[in-house]
Every structure is written in C-alpha cells, then in structure tokens.
Motif scaffolding. Structure first.
Motif, PDB file in Angstrom:
ATOM      1  N   LYS A  29      -9.731  -8.357  11.534  1.00  0.00           N
ATOM      2  CA  LYS A  29      -8.935  -7.323  10.861  1.00  0.00           C
ATOM      3  C   LYS A  29      -7.447  -7.540  11.119  1.00  0.00           C
ATOM      4  N   THR A  36      -4.750 -10.490   2.895  1.00  0.00           N
ATOM      5  CA  THR A  36      -3.841  -9.375   2.622  1.00  0.00           C
ATOM      6  C   THR A  36      -2.607  -9.831   1.833  1.00  0.00           C
ATOM      7  N   PHE A  69      -4.001  -0.065  -6.659  1.00  0.00           N
ATOM      8  CA  PHE A  69      -5.208   0.598  -6.170  1.00  0.00           C
ATOM      9  C   PHE A  69      -6.405  -0.344  -6.248  1.00  0.00           C
ATOM     10  N   PHE A  74      -6.041  -3.458  -3.753  1.00  0.00           N
ATOM     11  CA  PHE A  74      -6.267  -3.237  -2.322  1.00  0.00           C
ATOM     12  C   PHE A  74      -7.672  -2.713  -2.024  1.00  0.00           C
ATOM     13  N   ILE A  75      -8.310  -2.069  -3.031  1.00  0.00           N
ATOM     14  CA  ILE A  75      -9.724  -1.710  -2.847  1.00  0.00           C
ATOM     15  C   ILE A  75     -10.553  -2.986  -2.731  1.00  0.00           C
ATOM     16  N   VAL A  93      -9.476  -5.943  -1.795  1.00  0.00           N
ATOM     17  CA  VAL A  93      -9.140  -6.572  -0.512  1.00  0.00           C
ATOM     18  C   VAL A  93      -9.909  -5.899   0.626  1.00  0.00           C
ATOM     19  N   ALA A  94      -9.886  -4.566   0.620  1.00  0.00           N
ATOM     20  CA  ALA A  94     -10.588  -3.834   1.675  1.00  0.00           C
ATOM     21  C   ALA A  94     -12.082  -4.129   1.639  1.00  0.00           C
ATOM     22  N   TYR A 145     -12.787  -7.478   3.282  1.00  0.00           N
ATOM     23  CA  TYR A 145     -12.763  -7.352   4.744  1.00  0.00           C
ATOM     24  C   TYR A 145     -14.031  -6.678   5.236  1.00  0.00           C
ATOM     25  N   PHE A 146     -14.431  -5.627   4.522  1.00  0.00           N
ATOM     26  CA  PHE A 146     -15.618  -4.887   4.938  1.00  0.00           C
ATOM     27  C   PHE A 146     -16.850  -5.797   4.914  1.00  0.00           C
ATOM     28  N   CYS A 157     -16.618  -7.939   8.009  1.00  0.00           N
ATOM     29  CA  CYS A 157     -16.644  -7.302   9.328  1.00  0.00           C
ATOM     30  C   CYS A 157     -17.909  -6.499   9.581  1.00  0.00           C
TER      31      CYS A 157
END
Lengths: 219, 220
Positions: free
Chosen positions: A156, A170, A184, A187-188, A190-191, A194-195, A198
C-alpha cells in the motif's frame, strides 16, 4: 486533449501495477536483509550495538515515509549519485521496511522463553548456533503472519512513491486522470486493483495466524 | 562531496513551518478523537450487532485496510466533486483520515472486546447493571485498557501519515516544507529538518500517551 476513460485504461492501470509489485518485492528483499541485521544487533549481547539498532528503529518509525523519499531523492544527489527515482525509492523503502521488519522479528525472537537459550548454552552451543538450531526454528512460526501483514502495508505504501514521480499504480492513475478527467472512475479502479492485490494477502496472514495459534496452544 | 549545508535558510522560514505544524497537530487531534469514536462503534457493531450490520462494517474495514491512504484521499478530494460533493482540502483530509483510522481502530478494539470473558458480562447482569452500564464498565473500559499500547502506536502512525494530505494541497507541516523548498532550493536541508520535527512530535506523543495511560488506567 480530453479523451474517454475506456477499457484500455483499465488495462494500462493493471500493467502499471507490476511496478508496484516489483518495487514492493525489491523493498521487501532489501528491508529483509537490513532488518535481519538489525534484529541480530538487537538480540546480541554487546549493549552499544543494541543501542545503535534501537536508535535506527526509533528514528525510522518516528518519521513519515514521505520525508525519507524526499531526503533520499535530494540527498543522494548531494553525495554524488545522479538523481534517480529508482535509486531513491529503493533506498527509502528498504530503510522503511528494515525498521518495521526488525521490530516484528525481534518480538518473535523474544517471545521464545529464556530457558530455550539457556538450554542451548547448556549444550555448549555458541550465540549464533543457539539462534540457528534452537530459537529461529520456533520463532519463524510466530513471525510469519505479521511479516505477511507488513507486506500488505509495504504494497500500500509504495503508492507514496508517486509523489516523487515514480510511475507505479497510483502515479499511472494520476496520469490517466489528467488525460481523461474522470477522477472518480480512475481512482475507484486504482483502489480496486490495490484491493485485489492486498486482500488475499490479508486473508493469508489471518489464516496463518489462526493455524499457528492452534499449534502453539497444543505444544 | 563539496556541498555546504545551509540550515539557516530553513530556520529563517520558521513561521511557515509553524503554521504547517499547527495544521498537522489539529488534523492529528481531530482525527484521533473521531477515529476512536468510529472505531469503538464499529467494534461494538461487529461484536454484538445483527448479521447485516456485522457484514457491512466488516466490508468497510476490509476495503479501507486493503487500499492505500493516498488513493482514498484522491478519491475524496478529486473524485467526489464529479458526484457533486465539493470539499476543501482540510475537510477532505479530516474526513478521509478519520474514516481510515476508524477502520484500523475498530480491528484493534474488537480484539479487546472479544477478549472479555462472557462470565464477566453475566456477572454484570447478576448484579443488576443495565446494558449500557455493562458495556461501559465491564466491557469497554477493560478492552481499551488491554488494547491501549496498540491504539497508541496506531495513533502515532496516523500522525505521521497526515503528511500525505500535503498531496491534496492541505497546508500541513509537509506542505510547508515544499513551500520553503521552492523558495530556498535547500531541498535536503528542508526535508531533514521536517523529518526531525516529525520525530520530535512522535516522541512527544509517545510520552503523552504513556502519561495518559497512568492517568486513566493507573489507579487499578
């Protein structure tokens, strides 16, 4: 030029995630080597070396990773290295990881009862032999779940490398946003990437913890 | 290496650093309080709540804990305006940091709540205590006490993590560093000094937290 955010951008973002993973992997290896050294320094018998290792950990854990990124980015140039984002991020993340890993591993070593050390020395094993044959085989089971947990933190936190222009997930998100202006959605996505990286690791860490806990209760 | 360090340029801009420091402190204090409240409520919901509530709190915690803070900030500060919610940098920072810390805090407090033996609660019922009384005196207080060290280090990590808000132009300590850097070009010195200030803050917080522990839990 503003263009639309399409599937191709999702593809590019996923491709950029490999730099996130590569950086995390390098930092983990670098941090492990330095962290192992620090751990040894903290459990060996000579006090001044223990203080040096403790001071290192105190300083790194008491300052933001962001500051280290900038200090290395600008500082390496002062001592004659060319300014290179790769060099700066690898140095900063290895330093960061070393302190946290050393704390985790020291905790694992110290959770092994004293008597185990004493039994080792009763068998005429030296300090390193005691570690190798008696302490580490037991401590490693305790150390693995939090180490995996820290790996998640590390992955992260590679996102911070974006601020000195290192292109990973990022930063790629920022660049995609600049050309599509769909912050919006970008970055959703991108998140979500990552999710996807992780979450399995978090679950793995939790499962390992459960399993090793049972093992410890039995013994 | 023939570079002369000039820290004087940095310290002559002390007022900028001071303003930044104030925002960093304000962000930390507000966020720690909000995060503690959110975390405690979520932990209670996860331990005692109905299934649908447990599941939704669980997904909130997992989503926050498995995505980077900076991406969450970008989403709130750059993403929300396209849905019609426009926040200034400081509000966006407080909101994101609190939601972020709440998730971590709830995991810690939950572990503390689960460690309270059921028999303790039954003893509370037997003494005729009401539900809220049992929660406050028998469950929450001991749970906060046992998880205090973990909470304190999470709060210190949060204080350090507030530096990320400089990336959405909130004028915290780290943002002050970049202003001084662009004025003096003393890159290395500025960031070294700022790192030193953060270190001092972290140590001060640590001392404060252990003092507070003795104040709140020391008597028993």
């Amino acid at each position: 030029m503003i263009r639309d955010f399409g599937l191709i951008d999702v593809g590019y973002l996923m491709l950029a995630a490999r730099w996130t993973l590569l950086l995390a992997a390098i930092a983990f290896v670098g941090g492990s080597i330095a962290g192992l050294l620090l751990t040894l320094l903290r459990v060996q018998p000579f006090a001044p070396l223990r203080w040096v290792a403790s001071a290192w950990i105190l300083i790194v854990q008491g300052t933001p990773l962001l500051a280290w990124l900038f200090v290395f980015y600008f500082g390496l140039a002062l001592i004659g290295f060319p300014i290179s984002t790769w060099l700066a991020v690898i140095a900063a993340y290895s330093l960061y990881a070393s302190a946290y890993l050393a704390e985790i591993w020291r905790g694992a070593l110290q959770s092994i009862p004293r008597q185990q050390w004493e039994a080792g020395s009763a068998l005429a094993l030296g300090f390193l032999e005691q570690l190798q044959h008696v302490i580490i085989p037991q401590a490693i089971r305790i150390a693995i779940p939090p180490t995996v947990g820290f790996l998640v933190q590390l992955i992260k936190n590679t996102s911070l490398a974006a601020v000195i222009g290192f292109v990973e997930l990022t930063r790629e998100g920022q660049l995609t946003n600049a050309s599509t202006f769909k912050p919006f959605t970008v970055f959703i996505v991108v998140a979500a990437i990552y999710f996807a990286i992780c979450f399995p690791l978090t679950q793995l860490s939790r499962n390992l913890e459960g399993r090793l806990h049972v093992a410890r209760r039995v013994s | 290496m023939n570079y002369t360090f000039r820290f004087r340029d940095v310290f002559s801009s002390w007022d900028i650093l001071q303003d930044g420091l104030l925002l960093t402190l304000r962000l930390s204090v507000i966020t720690i309080l909000a995060g503690l409240v959110i975390g405690t409520l979520c932990a209670a919901a996860m331990t005692y709540g109905p299934r649908w509530l447990r599941l939704s709190v669980q997904s909130y915690v997992e989503v926050i804990r498995n995505t980077p803070l900076i991406v969450q900030l970008f989403l709130v500060f750059f993403g929300l305006p396209s849905l019609g919610v426009r926040l200034d940098a400081e509000t966006a920072s407080v909101l994101t940091l609190s939601v972020n810390l709440g998730a971590y805090t709830s995991e810690i407090v939950r572990a503390g709540l689960e460690a309270i033996p059921k028999t303790q609660i039954e003893a509370g019922h037997a003494l005729g205590l009401t539900g809220p009384q049992i929660f406050r005196y028998i469950v929450l207080f001991p749970a906060l006490k046992t998880t205090y060290p973990a909470l304190a280090s999470q709060f210190i990590l949060l204080m350090l993590a507030t530096s990320v808000v400089s990336q959405i132009s909130a004028e915290d300590l780290f943002h002050a560093a970049s202003i001084i850097q662009s004025r003096t070009f003393r890159d290395f010195e500025v960031y070294a000094v700022v790192a030193g200030i953060y270190l001092a803050l972290a140590l001060a917080l640590r001392v404060m937290f252990s003092g507070f522990y003795h104040l709140a839990f020391g008597r028993r």
